[in-house]
Design a protein around this motif. Structure first.
Motif, PDB file in Angstrom:
ATOM      1  N   GLY A  39       2.025   1.985  -3.352  1.00 52.81           N
ATOM      2  CA  GLY A  39       0.942   2.615  -4.101  1.00 52.81           C
ATOM      3  C   GLY A  39       0.839   4.098  -3.809  1.00 52.81           C
ATOM      4  N   MET A  40       1.098   4.449  -2.545  1.00 56.97           N
ATOM      5  CA  MET A  40       1.023   5.877  -2.179  1.00 56.97           C
ATOM      6  C   MET A  40       2.121   6.666  -2.890  1.00 56.97           C
ATOM      7  SD  MET A  40       1.309   7.649   1.575  1.00 56.97           S
ATOM      8  CE  MET A  40       3.089   7.774   1.555  1.00 56.97           C
ATOM      9  N   LYS A  58     -12.273  12.105   4.332  1.00 59.94           N
ATOM     10  CA  LYS A  58     -12.307  12.274   2.866  1.00 59.94           C
ATOM     11  C   LYS A  58     -13.020  11.136   2.144  1.00 59.94           C
ATOM     12  CE  LYS A  58      -8.576  13.092  -0.501  1.00 59.94           C
ATOM     13  NZ  LYS A  58      -7.115  13.282  -0.559  1.00 59.94           N
ATOM     14  N   TYR A  59     -13.213  10.008   2.817  1.00 61.27           N
ATOM     15  CA  TYR A  59     -13.678   8.819   2.114  1.00 61.27           C
ATOM     16  C   TYR A  59     -15.003   8.282   2.643  1.00 61.27           C
ATOM     17  CZ  TYR A  59      -9.221   8.897  -0.159  1.00 61.27           C
ATOM     18  OH  TYR A  59      -8.150   9.309  -0.922  1.00 61.27           O
ATOM     19  N   THR A  73      -6.669  -1.338  -5.713  1.00 57.79           N
ATOM     20  CA  THR A  73      -6.756   0.129  -5.568  1.00 57.79           C
ATOM     21  C   THR A  73      -6.839   0.749  -6.968  1.00 57.79           C
ATOM     22  OG1 THR A  73      -4.368   0.325  -5.649  1.00 57.79           O
ATOM     23  CG2 THR A  73      -5.369   0.109  -3.448  1.00 57.79           C
ATOM     24  N   ARG A 131     -14.292   8.425  -2.803  1.00 60.89           N
ATOM     25  CA  ARG A 131     -14.013   9.737  -2.245  1.00 60.89           C
ATOM     26  C   ARG A 131     -15.351  10.417  -1.936  1.00 60.89           C
ATOM     27  NH1 ARG A 131     -10.498  10.442  -6.999  1.00 60.89           N
ATOM     28  NH2 ARG A 131      -8.610   9.247  -6.542  1.00 60.89           N
ATOM     29  N   ALA A 177      -0.443  12.325  -3.309  1.00 62.53           N
ATOM     30  CA  ALA A 177      -1.155  11.626  -2.228  1.00 62.53           C
ATOM     31  C   ALA A 177      -0.719  12.167  -0.866  1.00 62.53           C
ATOM     32  CB  ALA A 177      -0.871  10.137  -2.329  1.00 62.53           C
ATOM     33  N   THR A 178      -1.685  12.400   0.000  1.00 65.82           N
ATOM     34  CA  THR A 178      -1.395  12.956   1.329  1.00 65.82           C
ATOM     35  C   THR A 178      -1.157  11.854   2.363  1.00 65.82           C
ATOM     36  OG1 THR A 178      -3.729  12.850   1.932  1.00 65.82           O
ATOM     37  CG2 THR A 178      -2.951  14.889   0.845  1.00 65.82           C
ATOM     38  N   GLY A 179      -1.569  10.622   2.014  1.00 65.60           N
ATOM     39  CA  GLY A 179      -1.429   9.527   2.980  1.00 65.60           C
ATOM     40  C   GLY A 179      -2.732   9.172   3.657  1.00 65.60           C
ATOM     41  N   GLU A 180      -3.806   9.942   3.364  1.00 64.65           N
ATOM     42  CA  GLU A 180      -5.094   9.643   4.012  1.00 64.65           C
ATOM     43  C   GLU A 180      -5.646   8.300   3.536  1.00 64.65           C
ATOM     44  OE1 GLU A 180      -6.134  13.732   2.672  1.00 64.65           O
ATOM     45  OE2 GLU A 180      -7.490  13.677   4.399  1.00 64.65           O
ATOM     46  N   PHE A 181      -5.582   8.082   2.240  1.00 69.85           N
ATOM     47  CA  PHE A 181      -6.049   6.814   1.644  1.00 69.85           C
ATOM     48  C   PHE A 181      -5.292   5.639   2.265  1.00 69.85           C
ATOM     49  CE2 PHE A 181      -7.712   4.569  -2.158  1.00 69.85           C
ATOM     50  CZ  PHE A 181      -6.859   3.497  -2.249  1.00 69.85           C
ATOM     51  N   THR A 182      -3.965   5.806   2.317  1.00 69.82           N
ATOM     52  CA  THR A 182      -3.093   4.753   2.850  1.00 69.82           C
ATOM     53  C   THR A 182      -3.416   4.458   4.303  1.00 69.82           C
ATOM     54  OG1 THR A 182      -1.343   5.323   1.299  1.00 69.82           O
ATOM     55  CG2 THR A 182      -0.675   4.185   3.324  1.00 69.82           C
ATOM     56  N   VAL A 216       0.837  -1.206   0.000  1.00 75.91           N
ATOM     57  CA  VAL A 216       0.000   0.000   0.000  1.00 75.91           C
ATOM     58  C   VAL A 216       0.875   1.262   0.000  1.00 75.91           C
ATOM     59  CG1 VAL A 216      -1.745   1.268   1.338  1.00 75.91           C
ATOM     60  CG2 VAL A 216      -1.932  -1.200   1.081  1.00 75.91           C
ATOM     61  N   ALA A 233       1.270   7.496  -6.290  1.00 77.90           N
ATOM     62  CA  ALA A 233       0.064   8.316  -6.522  1.00 77.90           C
ATOM     63  C   ALA A 233       0.437   9.791  -6.393  1.00 77.90           C
ATOM     64  CB  ALA A 233      -1.022   7.957  -5.521  1.00 77.90           C
TER      65      ALA A 233
HETATM   66  P1  AMP Z   1      -4.880  10.683  -0.471  1.00 78.85           P
HETATM   67  O1  AMP Z   1      -4.383  12.087  -0.721  1.00 78.85           O
HETATM   68  O2  AMP Z   1      -3.944   9.870   0.397  1.00 78.85           O
HETATM   69  O3  AMP Z   1      -6.297  10.675   0.027  1.00 78.85           O
HETATM   70  O4  AMP Z   1      -4.855   9.969  -1.918  1.00 78.85           O
HETATM   71  C1  AMP Z   1      -5.481  10.620  -3.034  1.00 78.85           C
HETATM   72  C2  AMP Z   1      -5.763   9.569  -4.109  1.00 78.85           C
HETATM   73  O5  AMP Z   1      -4.543   8.995  -4.565  1.00 78.85           O
HETATM   74  C3  AMP Z   1      -6.560   8.394  -3.570  1.00 78.85           C
HETATM   75  O6  AMP Z   1      -7.963   8.639  -3.625  1.00 78.85           O
HETATM   76  C4  AMP Z   1      -6.142   7.273  -4.514  1.00 78.85           C
HETATM   77  O7  AMP Z   1      -6.882   7.321  -5.738  1.00 78.85           O
HETATM   78  C5  AMP Z   1      -4.685   7.585  -4.756  1.00 78.85           C
HETATM   79  N1  AMP Z   1      -3.859   6.915  -3.736  1.00 78.85           N
HETATM   80  C6  AMP Z   1      -3.394   7.461  -2.611  1.00 78.85           C
HETATM   81  N2  AMP Z   1      -2.710   6.560  -1.882  1.00 78.85           N
HETATM   82  C7  AMP Z   1      -2.754   5.394  -2.596  1.00 78.85           C
HETATM   83  C8  AMP Z   1      -2.266   4.074  -2.375  1.00 78.85           C
HETATM   84  N3  AMP Z   1      -1.586   3.771  -1.255  1.00 78.85           N
HETATM   85  N4  AMP Z   1      -2.508   3.118  -3.302  1.00 78.85           N
HETATM   86  C9  AMP Z   1      -3.200   3.420  -4.414  1.00 78.85           C
HETATM   87  N5  AMP Z   1      -3.722   4.640  -4.684  1.00 78.85           N
HETATM   88  C10 AMP Z   1      -3.491   5.628  -3.780  1.00 78.85           C
END
Ligand code: AMP
Ligand code: P6P
Length: 343
Positions: A27-28, A118-119, A184, A146, A34-39, A24, A31
């Motif tokens: 994946g971050m 956010k989700y 993802t 989201r 990516a802020t790390g919130e998804f992760t 994961v 991306a």
């Molecule tokens: P976040 O800013 O962490 O909320 O991420 C923003 C977007 O980037 C997410 O909605 C995903 O589409 C993608 N993303 C972020 N982190 C990951 C991850 N670990 N694996 C896959 N996609 C990611």
């Protein structure tokens, strides 16, 4: 002096598989922005399912197999493990700080999470619960989207979004081993829990659903309730025909996660059609059909309600049901041809 054994000397350190957490994290990094919130949210879901797994494994000992005596929104007896799994997911999702709206098979309405994160997370905390007492594979199913409503005015209708807006979906299967199958949006990958370590390790990367299989999975007991085109499909798939590799083998557990997982790996088709008893089908669109459809499409398979793509269905209510056909793209197409009267 004994010949030194180069292989032993040059052997690299014991190879440790990729953990879910590392997967994961990769994946971050891939991306942009990516802020790390998804992760973080995904890591919290991993924690929740490990807690559920621990309780499922000890349910027989911990007296968790009985019923609570309550009835859930589906009118089904709520078993203790159902209630426990639901409570764990709600608690952990709330604590994550990144869940804005949560919806569960066990909750009448979608719920706005304290953090207004956010989700949106939709889940069936323990699918197949009717099989709990017989030790058959059961699982947890979830989907993440989201949030589209603003943080200062979060609307629960944010849960009623078509499945093509899913950004992540997965299921766990509490079977002979505990699996976490995840996408993802970059393929489907399976992780196996090492109970001694408490970590999920990558066990089957890049799962692809075969273009065509030779198994079908349906509750044959519903035959008399099916519409004629589905009865015709069912008879067709059991006829002897070497050229089309028929008859297909029949496998049906009665636990969506178990039946779907086998179909994902082996190919073929799983179907729970609408019938005269379940006029809209039995399975739930938002937290059963949609996550599974997302995963099957990510693995090169297909998912339809018999007419349209599951992921295109526009939800109108939280617990709405849908007919569900999952599987190899060619087998699902064949089913659809029968359903549409083209065969
Ligand atoms: P976040 O800013 O962490 O909320 O991420 C923003 C977007 O980037 C997410 O909605 C995903 O589409 C993608 N993303 C972020 N982190 C990951 C991850 N670990 N694996 C896959 N996609 C990611
Ligand atoms: P039937 C389990 O109760 C469940 O919700 C799904 O996991 C499963 O696919 C389906 O119902 C089985 O239904 O009517 O065949 O027992």
């Amino acid at each position: 002096m004994a010949e030194s054994i180069p292989s032993l000397r040059s052997q690299p350190p014991a190879v440790v598989g990729t953990t879910l957490r590392e997967h994961v994290l990769h994946g971050m990094h891939a991306a942009p922005g990516a802020t790390g919130e998804f992760t973080s949210l995904l890591n919290h879901i991993s924690l929740a399912v490990r807690i559920i797994n621990s309780r499922v494994r000890s349910a027989g000992l911990a007296g968790m197999l009985g019923y609570t005596g309550e009835v859930n929104v589906q009118g089904e007896e709520v078993q203790k493990l159902d209630a426990f799994a639901n409570d764990v997911l709600i608690n952990v999702l709330e604590r994550s700080g990144h869940c804005g709206i949560l919806a569960s098979e066990e909750l009448e309405d979608a719920r706005i999470a304290e953090s207004r994160g956010k989700y949106v997370v939709l889940f069936d905390p323990l699918d197949g619960s009717s099989n709990i007492d017989t030790n058959v594979g059961i699982g947890t199913i979830f989907a993440m989207l989201r949030r589209s409503s603003p943080k200062d005015n979060v609307a629960v209708d944010d849960a009623l979004r078509p499945g093509h807006e899913i950004v992540c979906a997965g299921y766990t299967l509490y079977g002979p081993s505990t699996l976490f199958v995840l996408s993802t949006g970059h393929g489907v990958h399976a992780f196996t829990l090492d109970p001694n370590v408490g970590e999920f390790f990558l066990s089957t990367p890049n799962i692809r659903c075969p273009l065509r299989g030779n198994g079908y999975s349906v509750n044959e007991g519903n035959y008399s309730r099916w519409p004629a085109p589905i009865q015709k499909w069912n008879q067709w798939i059991k006829e002897e025909d070497k050229q089309t590799n028929r008859p297909y083998g029949h496998r049906y557990v009665g636990s969506l996660v178990a039946d779907a997982h086998r179909t994902l790996l082996k190919g073929g088709v799983f179907a729970y059609p609408a019938d005269t008893k379940s006029t809209n089908g039995k399975l739930r669109l938002l937290y059963e059909a949609n996550p599974m459809a997302f995963l099957f499409e990510q693995a090169g398979g297909a998912a339809t309600d018999g007419a349209q793509r599951i992921l295109d269905i526009k939800p109108t209510s939280l617990h709405q049901r849908t007919p569900l056909v999952l599987g190899s793209s060619e087998d699902v197409m064949t089913y659809r041809q029968f359903m549409m009267g083209e065969r």
